[in-house]
Write a protein that holds these residues in place. Structure first.
Motif, PDB file in Angstrom:
ATOM      1  N   GLY A 233       1.234  -0.921   0.150  1.00  0.00           N
ATOM      2  CA  GLY A 233       0.506  -0.407   0.151  1.00  0.00           C
ATOM      3  C   GLY A 233       0.494   1.178  -0.208  1.00  0.00           C
ATOM      4  O   GLY A 233       0.864   2.462   0.491  1.00  0.00           O
ATOM      5  N   THR A 234       2.103   0.844  -0.656  1.00  0.00           N
ATOM      6  CA  THR A 234       2.549   2.261  -0.612  1.00  0.00           C
ATOM      7  C   THR A 234       3.522   2.858  -2.062  1.00  0.00           C
ATOM      8  O   THR A 234       3.515   1.137  -2.308  1.00  0.00           O
ATOM      9  CB  THR A 234       4.088   2.658   0.362  1.00  0.00           C
ATOM     10  N   ASP A 235       3.945   3.914  -2.370  1.00  0.00           N
ATOM     11  CA  ASP A 235       4.946   3.805  -3.577  1.00  0.00           C
ATOM     12  C   ASP A 235       5.762   3.934  -3.088  1.00  0.00           C
ATOM     13  O   ASP A 235       6.152   3.918  -1.745  1.00  0.00           O
ATOM     14  CB  ASP A 235       4.419   5.058  -4.255  1.00  0.00           C
ATOM     15  N   LEU A 236       7.241   3.948  -4.367  1.00  0.00           N
ATOM     16  CA  LEU A 236       8.225   3.564  -3.994  1.00  0.00           C
ATOM     17  C   LEU A 236       9.021   5.557  -4.021  1.00  0.00           C
ATOM     18  O   LEU A 236       8.988   5.059  -5.784  1.00  0.00           O
ATOM     19  CB  LEU A 236       8.671   2.335  -4.701  1.00  0.00           C
ATOM     20  N   PRO A 237       9.532   5.518  -2.813  1.00  0.00           N
ATOM     21  CA  PRO A 237      10.481   6.803  -3.062  1.00  0.00           C
ATOM     22  C   PRO A 237      11.802   6.140  -4.242  1.00  0.00           C
ATOM     23  O   PRO A 237      12.527   7.200  -4.690  1.00  0.00           O
ATOM     24  CB  PRO A 237      10.795   7.456  -1.537  1.00  0.00           C
ATOM     25  N   LYS A 238      12.767   5.255  -3.694  1.00  0.00           N
ATOM     26  CA  LYS A 238      13.311   4.730  -4.672  1.00  0.00           C
ATOM     27  C   LYS A 238      13.103   3.434  -4.782  1.00  0.00           C
ATOM     28  O   LYS A 238      13.269   2.411  -3.857  1.00  0.00           O
ATOM     29  CB  LYS A 238      14.998   5.049  -3.801  1.00  0.00           C
ATOM     30  N   LEU A 239      14.300   2.915  -5.824  1.00  0.00           N
ATOM     31  CA  LEU A 239      14.018   1.047  -6.158  1.00  0.00           C
ATOM     32  C   LEU A 239      15.647   1.059  -6.785  1.00  0.00           C
ATOM     33  O   LEU A 239      15.883   1.950  -7.434  1.00  0.00           O
ATOM     34  CB  LEU A 239      13.016   1.086  -7.564  1.00  0.00           C
ATOM     35  N   ASN A 240      16.638   0.017  -6.082  1.00  0.00           N
ATOM     36  CA  ASN A 240      18.262   0.139  -6.982  1.00  0.00           C
ATOM     37  C   ASN A 240      17.278  -1.326  -7.531  1.00  0.00           C
ATOM     38  O   ASN A 240      16.770  -2.462  -6.648  1.00  0.00           O
ATOM     39  CB  ASN A 240      18.798   0.030  -5.592  1.00  0.00           C
ATOM     40  N   MET A 241      17.437  -1.112  -8.709  1.00  0.00           N
ATOM     41  CA  MET A 241      17.047  -2.461  -9.705  1.00  0.00           C
ATOM     42  C   MET A 241      18.685  -3.262  -9.932  1.00  0.00           C
ATOM     43  O   MET A 241      17.964  -4.510 -10.100  1.00  0.00           O
ATOM     44  CB  MET A 241      17.315  -1.780 -11.040  1.00  0.00           C
ATOM     45  N   GLY A 242      19.065  -3.008  -8.649  1.00  0.00           N
ATOM     46  CA  GLY A 242      20.371  -4.210  -8.895  1.00  0.00           C
ATOM     47  C   GLY A 242      21.191  -3.611 -10.480  1.00  0.00           C
ATOM     48  O   GLY A 242      20.715  -2.987 -11.334  1.00  0.00           O
ATOM     49  N   GLY A 243      22.139  -4.703 -11.034  1.00  0.00           N
ATOM     50  CA  GLY A 243      23.206  -4.379 -11.552  1.00  0.00           C
ATOM     51  C   GLY A 243      23.004  -5.736 -12.668  1.00  0.00           C
ATOM     52  O   GLY A 243      22.281  -6.179 -13.408  1.00  0.00           O
ATOM     53  N   GLY A 244      24.731  -6.257 -12.659  1.00  0.00           N
ATOM     54  CA  GLY A 244      24.681  -7.464 -13.379  1.00  0.00           C
ATOM     55  C   GLY A 244      25.889  -7.202 -14.230  1.00  0.00           C
ATOM     56  O   GLY A 244      26.051  -8.091 -14.996  1.00  0.00           O
ATOM     57  N   PHE A 245      25.709  -6.037 -14.969  1.00  0.00           N
ATOM     58  CA  PHE A 245      26.826  -5.710 -15.848  1.00  0.00           C
ATOM     59  C   PHE A 245      27.999  -6.745 -15.829  1.00  0.00           C
ATOM     60  O   PHE A 245      28.478  -6.658 -15.192  1.00  0.00           O
ATOM     61  CB  PHE A 245      26.455  -4.642 -16.848  1.00  0.00           C
ATOM     62  N   GLY A 246      27.753  -7.943 -17.329  1.00  0.00           N
ATOM     63  CA  GLY A 246      29.622  -8.448 -16.925  1.00  0.00           C
ATOM     64  C   GLY A 246      30.394  -7.644 -17.686  1.00  0.00           C
ATOM     65  O   GLY A 246      29.180  -6.738 -18.308  1.00  0.00           O
ATOM     66  N   ILE A 247      31.568  -7.991 -17.756  1.00  0.00           N
ATOM     67  CA  ILE A 247      33.081  -8.045 -18.721  1.00  0.00           C
ATOM     68  C   ILE A 247      33.202  -9.208 -19.336  1.00  0.00           C
ATOM     69  O   ILE A 247      33.559 -10.423 -18.902  1.00  0.00           O
ATOM     70  CB  ILE A 247      34.386  -7.010 -17.921  1.00  0.00           C
ATOM     71  N   PRO A 248      33.996  -9.208 -20.581  1.00  0.00           N
ATOM     72  CA  PRO A 248      34.658 -10.178 -20.864  1.00  0.00           C
ATOM     73  C   PRO A 248      36.021 -10.167 -20.774  1.00  0.00           C
ATOM     74  O   PRO A 248      36.854  -9.332 -20.549  1.00  0.00           O
ATOM     75  CB  PRO A 248      34.590 -10.039 -22.356  1.00  0.00           C
ATOM     76  N   TYR A 249      36.010 -11.389 -19.765  1.00  0.00           N
ATOM     77  CA  TYR A 249      37.584 -11.959 -19.727  1.00  0.00           C
ATOM     78  C   TYR A 249      37.891 -12.985 -20.140  1.00  0.00           C
ATOM     79  O   TYR A 249      39.168 -13.389 -20.190  1.00  0.00           O
ATOM     80  CB  TYR A 249      36.565 -12.964 -17.787  1.00  0.00           C
TER      81      TYR A 249
END
Ligand SMILES: Cc1ncc(COP(=O)(O)O)c(C=O)c1O
Length: 408
Positions: A233-249
């Protein structure tokens, strides 16, 4: 012969040597005074953040997860480029405070926060990403003792994960976050208490190179955030969506198509539900921002043969490069990108194993690599060393000690 990983774009030869930010490795080592040495490139970090800004929707904010690399001069540089910082301990809080970074830009996730860590974070105005009901209650009690209104968000253990990610942080039983179905009740409880409600944190995994997987996960994260907020029953003032962006190793890895991810996110942002319409929306990235901008330089101490194989023994190793040695969450060891830095433009002409100086068979930097012929005193470069190198390796092992670090 085993393939080496791809050398990130932007590194060139200067007078036959590897150059980083236009400076020859021999000069960098002379400036630092010794090897092993991590060199981080300011322009490469700047270009990376600029690429992200160009690819992602304008309203998306970018947090840097300092666990990837908290070398103070690098942290100060990155802090000036991104919107916020994510920390995972009281020690990391002390690092951001030492740089004078405002607590309002910082959020703190991590299971097992001690009372003194909660106290220091609340006093500094840091947002706590609560990992359990118990932690929420302790935070509220401590805030009461301090006479402070705590900034509280809930870290959600989602019922899905980031597919193809190197490290999964959601889906099923996890020590991270509060199981999604219990989040609405906890949100109602902390909102009813005296807190500054900061919304949700949903981190699903890390090191993904597949744009499709990230697009799907981001859509799931937005849907889940909306569902949980509606149930609470609330709105979100903030959302941290995470990440996970990788790099080629590794050989065969291809860079993540961030433009594609950004275009799809833009479409989602055009029709956000009421619960999210006014939210500040963040992603949090570590390795994507700094990983490719770092090079680990180590010097060859010995060149030897054993049963027909050549070994180049360096003064570095897994105590600074645990991930490159294959001992940081990998099932099958594969070679990171590596080069003979002091002969960067020389053609490959022999097969060699590059090892560290530790007395363990785990200490390998490259197996059966095709390299220019290298001699004692040559410098070896391990690329993709900007994240989880110095900050995630056992530097004290065998009394070896820290590497030097510089940023240029
Ligand atoms: C909560 C959280 N945030 C951010 C990160 C950073 O991940 P990466 O460096 O892969 O972007 C991690 C990594 O495990 C994490 O657990």
């Amino acid at each position: 012969m085993k393939a080496l990983g791809p050398i990130p774009e932007g590194f060139e030869a200067l007078d036959g040597e590897l150059a980083i930010s236009g400076r020859k490795v021999s000069d960098l080592v002379a400036e630092a005074g010794r090897t092993p040495l991590f060199v981080y490139s300011r322009p490469m970090i700047e270009q990376r953040v600029a690429l992200l800004r160009a690819a992602m929707p304008e309203r998306l904010k970018i947090n840097y997860a300092i666990k990837a690399n908290s070398f103070a001069p690098l942290l100060a540089h990155v802090a000036g480029l991104v919107d916020g910082l994510d920390i995972a301990s009281g020690g990391e809080l002390a690092m951001v405070q030492a740089l004078g970074i405002d607590g309002a830009r910082v959020s703190f996730a991590g299971p097992g926060k001690r009372d003194e860590e909660l106290r220091a974070a609340i006093a500094a105005g840091v947002t706590l990403n609560l990992e359990s009901e118990n932690e929420a209650r302790r935070a509220l009690t401590i805030a009461g003792e301090l006479g402070r209104t705590p900034r509280l968000a809930i870290r959600v253990n989602p019922d899905f994960e980031l597919k193809g990610s190197g490290m999964k942080m959601g889906g099923g039983a996890k020590p991270f976050g509060v199981d999604a179905e219990r989040v609405p009740a906890l949100a109602r409880e902390i909102i009813a208490a005296d807190c500054d409600w900061r919304g949700l944190h949903i981190f699903t995994g890390s090191q993904a190179l597949d744009a499709e997987a990230i697009i799907e996960t981001q859509a799931n994260v937005l849907d889940l955030a909306d569902r949980l907020a509606s149930e609470a029953g609330t709105d979100l003032p903030k959302l941290n969506m995470g990440g996970g962006f990788g790099i080629p190793y590794f050989h065969g890895d291809t860079p993540l198509d961030v433009h594609r991810v950004g275009r799809e996110l833009e479409k989602r942002f055009e029709s956000l539900p009421q619960t999210l319409v006014n939210a500040e929306i963040f992603i949090e990235l570590g390795r994507y921002i700094v990983g490719e901008a770092g090079v680990y330089l180590t010097r060859i101490l010995d060149r030897k043969d054993s049963h027909g194989e050549t070994y180049l023994v360096t003064d570095g190793g897994l105590h600074h490069q645990l991930a490159a040695s294959g001992n940081f969450g990998t099932v099958v060891r594969r070679n990171y990108p590596l080069a003979i830095a002091s002969r960067f433009d020389a053609p490959a002409e022999e097969e060699a194993n590059v090892v560290g100086c530790l007395c363990t068979p785990l200490d390998r930097l490259a197996d059966k690599a095709h390299l220019p012929r290298a001699e004692v005193d040559d410098l070896v470069a391990v690329f993709c060393a900007g994240a989880y190198g110095a900050s995630a390796s056992p530097a004290a092992f065998l009394g070896q000690g820290q590497a030097e670090e510089i940023i240029v």
